[in-house]
Design an enzyme around this catalytic site. Structure first.
Site, mmCIF file in Angstrom:
data_model
loop_
_atom_site.group_PDB
_atom_site.id
_atom_site.type_symbol
_atom_site.label_atom_id
_atom_site.label_comp_id
_atom_site.label_asym_id
_atom_site.label_seq_id
_atom_site.Cartn_x
_atom_site.Cartn_y
_atom_site.Cartn_z
ATOM 1 N N LYS A 42 59.692 3.180 41.411
ATOM 2 C CA LYS A 42 60.231 1.831 41.196
ATOM 3 C C LYS A 42 61.602 1.724 41.809
ATOM 4 C CE LYS A 42 62.758 -1.387 38.943
ATOM 5 N NZ LYS A 42 64.240 -1.506 38.945
ATOM 6 N N THR A 83 67.467 -4.035 39.384
ATOM 7 C CA THR A 83 68.047 -3.993 38.038
ATOM 8 C C THR A 83 67.007 -4.243 36.948
ATOM 9 O OG1 THR A 83 70.158 -4.790 38.906
ATOM 10 C CG2 THR A 83 69.804 -4.995 36.540
ATOM 11 N N TYR A 84 66.185 -5.296 37.119
ATOM 12 C CA TYR A 84 65.236 -5.591 36.036
ATOM 13 C C TYR A 84 64.104 -4.565 35.987
ATOM 14 C CZ TYR A 84 62.322 -8.120 39.528
ATOM 15 O OH TYR A 84 61.557 -8.472 40.613
ATOM 16 N N GLU A 85 63.452 -4.485 34.835
ATOM 17 C CA GLU A 85 62.407 -3.490 34.557
ATOM 18 C C GLU A 85 62.926 -2.055 34.704
ATOM 19 O OE1 GLU A 85 59.646 -4.279 33.260
ATOM 20 O OE2 GLU A 85 59.777 -6.438 33.571
ATOM 21 N N GLY A 86 64.221 -1.897 34.472
ATOM 22 C CA GLY A 86 64.822 -0.567 34.539
ATOM 23 C C GLY A 86 65.786 -0.456 35.690
#
Length: 320
Positions: A42, A83-86
């Site tokens: 990711k 940044t989002y989802e970790g």
């Protein structure tokens, strides 16, 4: 960069289906490695994609900054994925914790998943790469070996720094923070290896004609060689690649760029992004850039408030 993300997506989809099947059967053995890989990829894929978008914007010159290029919208919509989802550093450290655990277990290769088998206690470390000619850098086995050696070396460095921390009296948390920068570097190298490995594995089972397979193999080699040149310090730090071998890798990189260049537009068009999705005067399928730039500028002018335009015109006449 897009192909990197596609490889990550396909690789993780297949892996996810396999792992969820095992979980449904009550087998949780693959879950830790699956979590570590998905977290790292990711971070790796979103970081690579954002770097690619910035490179595209710069390559378009002044037009790349224009709304007409479509790039500002793409960048604004996707850059937040780091940044989002970790947050990406947190995700890389999730991968790093798994690498740290596996490395310290000192298990043989037969007891480790394939992607981390290079961390096994019986892994054969090469003192130096066997590349003698520049063309050898298209050898998939040589490329994978180089990436495995690099990843293991960086894991060893991070682990040694962690041990240095605990050796000076730090607790585990403090020692982890003390070595976390090195661990993120090691995790990124591991993900880089995983993507190249997935790319090469996909080519072995690809159902395409010989001409397309030749192009895809050249593209895979380009991906691997570019990584060596880009992170040359990590491949040469322990003497695995000499400066002469690195020069040959760079020479082969230029050869591969010349090989891929005639296929660049078809490779991009193969993603089949519609003009309505790209919303870009520069990326239009018909290639008629300047006429569409003019039309966009003309339409934008028509939409302006005429009173504001007249007011500015009066100020120009009165004061300038």
């Amino acid at each position: 960069y897009w192909i990197c993300n596609v490889i990550c997506y396909i690789y993780m989809m297949k892996k996810h289906v396999h792992v969820t099947t095992e979980i449904a059967e009550g087998n949780l053995d693959s879950l830790p490695e699956h979590h570590a890989t998905s977290a790292g990829l990711k971070a790796f894929s979103t970081e690579s994609c954002c770097q690619g978008m910035e490179l595209c914007r710069l390559s378009c010159g002044g037009h790349g900054y224009s709304q007409a290029s479509g790039i500002p919208n793409i960048y604004a919509n996707y850059s937040s994925a780091q940044t989002y989802e970790g947050e990406n550093t947190v995700m890389l450290l999730q991968t790093a914790r798994y690498l740290h655990k596996v490395f310290n277990q000192k298990l043989p290769q037969s007891q480790l998943p394939g992607d981390v088998s290079y961390l096994a206690s019986d892994f054969h470390k090469h003192i130096q790469s066997g590349a003698v000619r520049s063309q050898q850098f298209s050898d998939p086995h040589l490329l994978l070996e180089a990436y495995r050696q690099r990843a293991r070396r960086l894991v060893e460095i991070a682990s040694r720094r962690y041990q240095d921390g605990t050796g000076t009296g730090m607790d585990n948390v403090a020692a982890w923070n003390y070595s976390s920068v090195d661990w993120t570097v090691a995790a990124r190298a591991h993900c880089h290896y995983a993507v190249l490995n997935a790319f090469q594995s996909a080519l072995q089972t690809a159902e395409v004609n010989d001409n397309n397979l030749t192009i895809l193999r050249a593209l895979c080699s380009l991906y691997g060689v570019f990584g060596i040149v880009q992170y040359s310090g990590e491949f040469t730090m322990d003497g695995y690649l000499s400066t002469d071998q690195l020069s040959k890798a760079r020479e082969h990189l230029y050869f591969l760029l010349q090989t891929i260049r005639p296929e660049a537009v078809p490779l991009v068009d193969a993603f089949d992004f519609h003009d309505q999705i790209l919303n870009s005067a520069l990326g239009r399928y018909d290639g008629d850039v300047y006429r569409h730039l003019y039309e966009l500028g003309f339409e934008s002018t028509k939409k302006q408030n005429r009173s504001t335009v007249n007011k500015h015109q009066d100020n120009y006449n009165n004061y300038i």
